[in-house]
Write a protein that holds these residues in place. Sequence first.
Motif, PDB file in Angstrom:
ATOM      1  N   LYS A 146     -10.075   3.378 -27.884  1.00 43.84           N
ATOM      2  CA  LYS A 146     -10.102   3.088 -25.911  1.00 43.84           C
ATOM      3  C   LYS A 146     -10.223   1.737 -25.689  1.00 43.84           C
ATOM      4  O   LYS A 146     -11.469   0.531 -26.899  1.00 43.84           O
ATOM      5  CB  LYS A 146     -11.131   3.984 -26.108  1.00 43.84           C
ATOM      6  N   ASN A 147     -10.115   1.276 -24.573  1.00 42.67           N
ATOM      7  CA  ASN A 147     -10.079  -0.454 -24.385  1.00 42.67           C
ATOM      8  C   ASN A 147     -11.967   0.378 -22.989  1.00 42.67           C
ATOM      9  O   ASN A 147     -11.969  -0.028 -22.636  1.00 42.67           O
ATOM     10  CB  ASN A 147      -9.174  -0.792 -22.810  1.00 42.67           C
ATOM     11  N   SER A 148     -13.118   0.264 -24.605  1.00 44.25           N
ATOM     12  CA  SER A 148     -13.958   0.330 -23.521  1.00 44.25           C
ATOM     13  C   SER A 148     -14.903  -0.421 -23.311  1.00 44.25           C
ATOM     14  O   SER A 148     -16.356  -0.867 -22.580  1.00 44.25           O
ATOM     15  CB  SER A 148     -15.346   1.648 -25.148  1.00 44.25           C
ATOM     16  N   GLY A 149     -14.323  -1.542 -23.772  1.00 46.75           N
ATOM     17  CA  GLY A 149     -15.717  -3.337 -24.164  1.00 46.75           C
ATOM     18  C   GLY A 149     -16.486  -2.756 -24.239  1.00 46.75           C
ATOM     19  O   GLY A 149     -17.279  -2.147 -25.208  1.00 46.75           O
ATOM     20  N   GLY A 150     -17.785  -4.337 -24.236  1.00 46.67           N
ATOM     21  CA  GLY A 150     -18.759  -4.432 -24.763  1.00 46.67           C
ATOM     22  C   GLY A 150     -18.503  -4.855 -26.403  1.00 46.67           C
ATOM     23  O   GLY A 150     -17.715  -4.959 -26.760  1.00 46.67           O
ATOM     24  N   ALA A 151     -19.890  -5.415 -26.727  1.00 44.71           N
ATOM     25  CA  ALA A 151     -19.623  -6.719 -27.747  1.00 44.71           C
ATOM     26  C   ALA A 151     -19.943  -5.451 -29.039  1.00 44.71           C
ATOM     27  O   ALA A 151     -19.772  -5.313 -30.009  1.00 44.71           O
ATOM     28  CB  ALA A 151     -20.988  -6.856 -27.664  1.00 44.71           C
ATOM     29  N   GLY A 152     -20.959  -4.157 -28.862  1.00 46.87           N
ATOM     30  CA  GLY A 152     -21.265  -3.006 -29.943  1.00 46.87           C
ATOM     31  C   GLY A 152     -19.932  -2.119 -31.099  1.00 46.87           C
ATOM     32  O   GLY A 152     -20.270  -1.946 -31.586  1.00 46.87           O
ATOM     33  N   ALA A 153     -18.833  -2.488 -30.183  1.00 43.78           N
ATOM     34  CA  ALA A 153     -17.369  -1.433 -30.460  1.00 43.78           C
ATOM     35  C   ALA A 153     -16.551  -2.207 -30.525  1.00 43.78           C
ATOM     36  O   ALA A 153     -15.623  -2.195 -31.295  1.00 43.78           O
ATOM     37  CB  ALA A 153     -17.620  -0.566 -30.209  1.00 43.78           C
ATOM     38  N   SER A 154     -17.019  -3.866 -30.713  1.00 42.84           N
ATOM     39  CA  SER A 154     -16.180  -4.813 -30.651  1.00 42.84           C
ATOM     40  C   SER A 154     -15.041  -5.773 -32.252  1.00 42.84           C
ATOM     41  O   SER A 154     -14.742  -5.828 -32.731  1.00 42.84           O
ATOM     42  CB  SER A 154     -15.858  -6.213 -30.273  1.00 42.84           C
ATOM     43  N   ALA A 155     -16.128  -5.236 -33.322  1.00 37.32           N
ATOM     44  CA  ALA A 155     -16.529  -5.437 -34.319  1.00 37.32           C
ATOM     45  C   ALA A 155     -14.710  -4.538 -35.132  1.00 37.32           C
ATOM     46  O   ALA A 155     -14.303  -5.693 -36.061  1.00 37.32           O
ATOM     47  CB  ALA A 155     -17.610  -5.593 -35.609  1.00 37.32           C
ATOM     48  N   LYS A 156     -14.213  -3.789 -35.220  1.00 37.33           N
ATOM     49  CA  LYS A 156     -12.965  -3.738 -35.211  1.00 37.33           C
ATOM     50  C   LYS A 156     -11.662  -4.068 -34.760  1.00 37.33           C
ATOM     51  O   LYS A 156     -11.008  -4.040 -35.682  1.00 37.33           O
ATOM     52  CB  LYS A 156     -12.427  -1.995 -34.655  1.00 37.33           C
ATOM     53  N   LEU A 157     -11.997  -4.290 -33.748  1.00 31.12           N
ATOM     54  CA  LEU A 157     -10.765  -5.744 -33.759  1.00 31.12           C
ATOM     55  C   LEU A 157     -10.882  -6.512 -34.051  1.00 31.12           C
ATOM     56  O   LEU A 157     -10.046  -7.554 -34.072  1.00 31.12           O
ATOM     57  CB  LEU A 157     -10.813  -5.814 -31.800  1.00 31.12           C
ATOM     58  N   ALA A 158     -12.230  -7.633 -34.332  1.00 25.63           N
ATOM     59  CA  ALA A 158     -12.531  -8.900 -35.046  1.00 25.63           C
ATOM     60  C   ALA A 158     -11.812  -8.791 -36.007  1.00 25.63           C
ATOM     61  O   ALA A 158     -10.748  -9.487 -36.933  1.00 25.63           O
ATOM     62  CB  ALA A 158     -13.777  -9.398 -35.082  1.00 25.63           C
ATOM     63  N   ALA A 159     -12.224  -7.593 -37.147  1.00 25.16           N
ATOM     64  CA  ALA A 159     -11.616  -7.389 -38.280  1.00 25.16           C
ATOM     65  C   ALA A 159      -9.732  -6.784 -38.223  1.00 25.16           C
ATOM     66  O   ALA A 159      -9.697  -6.996 -39.582  1.00 25.16           O
ATOM     67  CB  ALA A 159     -12.033  -5.781 -38.692  1.00 25.16           C
ATOM     68  N   ALA A 160      -9.438  -6.055 -37.378  1.00 24.28           N
ATOM     69  CA  ALA A 160      -8.335  -6.089 -37.489  1.00 24.28           C
ATOM     70  C   ALA A 160      -7.011  -7.018 -37.303  1.00 24.28           C
ATOM     71  O   ALA A 160      -6.782  -7.763 -37.480  1.00 24.28           O
ATOM     72  CB  ALA A 160      -7.828  -5.700 -36.653  1.00 24.28           C
ATOM     73  N   ARG A 161      -7.630  -8.232 -36.408  1.00 21.64           N
ATOM     74  CA  ARG A 161      -7.943  -9.512 -36.509  1.00 21.64           C
ATOM     75  C   ARG A 161      -7.267 -10.251 -37.584  1.00 21.64           C
ATOM     76  O   ARG A 161      -6.349 -10.791 -38.236  1.00 21.64           O
ATOM     77  CB  ARG A 161      -8.228 -10.026 -35.604  1.00 21.64           C
ATOM     78  N   ASP A 162      -8.049 -10.425 -38.112  1.00 16.49           N
ATOM     79  CA  ASP A 162      -8.441 -10.996 -39.815  1.00 16.49           C
ATOM     80  C   ASP A 162      -7.777 -10.541 -40.532  1.00 16.49           C
ATOM     81  O   ASP A 162      -6.936 -11.188 -41.425  1.00 16.49           O
ATOM     82  CB  ASP A 162      -9.905 -10.659 -40.506  1.00 16.49           C
ATOM     83  N   LEU A 163      -7.298  -9.215 -40.567  1.00 15.25           N
ATOM     84  CA  LEU A 163      -6.264  -8.297 -41.213  1.00 15.25           C
ATOM     85  C   LEU A 163      -5.307  -8.253 -41.718  1.00 15.25           C
ATOM     86  O   LEU A 163      -4.084  -7.708 -41.270  1.00 15.25           O
ATOM     87  CB  LEU A 163      -6.953  -7.013 -41.879  1.00 15.25           C
ATOM     88  N   ARG A 164      -4.684  -8.702 -40.138  1.00 14.11           N
ATOM     89  CA  ARG A 164      -3.031  -8.246 -39.068  1.00 14.11           C
ATOM     90  C   ARG A 164      -2.975  -7.163 -39.590  1.00 14.11           C
ATOM     91  O   ARG A 164      -1.691  -6.640 -39.287  1.00 14.11           O
ATOM     92  CB  ARG A 164      -2.211  -9.288 -40.283  1.00 14.11           C
ATOM     93  N   ILE A 165      -3.565  -6.404 -38.736  1.00 19.11           N
ATOM     94  CA  ILE A 165      -3.390  -4.999 -38.331  1.00 19.11           C
ATOM     95  C   ILE A 165      -3.075  -4.281 -37.289  1.00 19.11           C
ATOM     96  O   ILE A 165      -3.419  -5.910 -35.970  1.00 19.11           O
ATOM     97  CB  ILE A 165      -5.181  -4.403 -38.750  1.00 19.11           C
ATOM     98  N   GLN A 166      -2.140  -4.370 -37.017  1.00 18.94           N
ATOM     99  CA  GLN A 166      -1.596  -3.125 -35.299  1.00 18.94           C
ATOM    100  C   GLN A 166      -2.528  -2.693 -34.736  1.00 18.94           C
ATOM    101  O   GLN A 166      -3.352  -1.900 -35.680  1.00 18.94           O
ATOM    102  CB  GLN A 166      -0.282  -2.292 -35.940  1.00 18.94           C
ATOM    103  N   VAL A 167      -2.795  -2.863 -33.319  1.00 21.58           N
ATOM    104  CA  VAL A 167      -3.476  -2.273 -32.863  1.00 21.58           C
ATOM    105  C   VAL A 167      -2.770  -1.953 -31.658  1.00 21.58           C
ATOM    106  O   VAL A 167      -2.660  -2.346 -30.660  1.00 21.58           O
ATOM    107  CB  VAL A 167      -4.828  -3.206 -32.208  1.00 21.58           C
ATOM    108  N   VAL A 168      -3.058   0.069 -31.356  1.00 19.78           N
ATOM    109  CA  VAL A 168      -3.017   0.160 -30.491  1.00 19.78           C
ATOM    110  C   VAL A 168      -3.633   0.426 -29.360  1.00 19.78           C
ATOM    111  O   VAL A 168      -4.935   0.923 -30.037  1.00 19.78           O
ATOM    112  CB  VAL A 168      -1.978   1.661 -30.547  1.00 19.78           C
ATOM    113  N   MET A 169      -3.794  -0.513 -27.797  1.00 22.09           N
ATOM    114  CA  MET A 169      -5.405   0.041 -27.258  1.00 22.09           C
ATOM    115  C   MET A 169      -4.997   0.616 -25.930  1.00 22.09           C
ATOM    116  O   MET A 169      -3.497   0.456 -25.355  1.00 22.09           O
ATOM    117  CB  MET A 169      -6.076  -1.693 -26.599  1.00 22.09           C
TER     118      MET A 169
END
Length: 248
Positions: free
Chosen positions: A193-216
């Motif tokens: 969910k697009n909740s925003g904020g720094a505390g939960a954004s780590a998973k998005l950075a990890a997905a970017r690094d691993l080339r994982i598809q994100v459904v936002m």
Amino acid sequence: MRVLLLGGTTEASRLAQLLAGAGVEAVFSYAGRTAAPVAQPLPLRIGGFGGPAGLAAYLDGQRITHLIDATHPFAAQISRNAQVACVAQGVPLLALQRPEWQAGPGDLWTRVPDIAGAVAALPTSPARVFLAIGKQTLAPFAPLPHDWLLRLVDPPEALPLPRAQVVIARGPFTAEGDRSLMQAHRITHLVAKNSGGAGASAKLAAARDLRIQVVMIDRPALPDRATVATPELALDWLHQVAPALRGA
């Protein structure tokens, strides 16, 4: 002045500290969805209000003069109830709402409007999905043939999903930790969910690094209201309506 702070986010906890430090009389309200909510430096109220009428009655009975809605961006019902109750009671309302996440270079996002859109965006053949949406809206995903990874604050009593593995943890998280988690579970898709904020954004950075598809999943529509992005700006708003606080 007596403030009702509707909380449940990191920003709400920071604002509670600022209010307590400024000597503002305030009550911190939790919805009560976690077994052990984070301790706060303000008096706590836990549980629902009974709809907009119940919240209006609380504002009146507790002589609340200002309400700050710092709930999760997807806690749409309490935000709508707050709007109705504040209008009914003539109580000024402010929303403390962190900015949305935005896709950047290297992100593989599919944006969808709601949970149904997220279900439709996932593949029909088996995949390994990190379903990072909490525990309230899992049932629509049950018909899909995927292996699921859930990360929850409290152990669930029951889950509607077959083939689900649960990690119990409370954020904030790190990109390195989330990258290791996704690799260990061989994740192919992330739903968030697009909740925003720094505390939960780590998973998005990890997905970017691993080339994982994100459904936002986009945020739900909410009524127009005065909105600020930081706890400090929320305190400034109170300064504007109560100049005596400026010397606090």
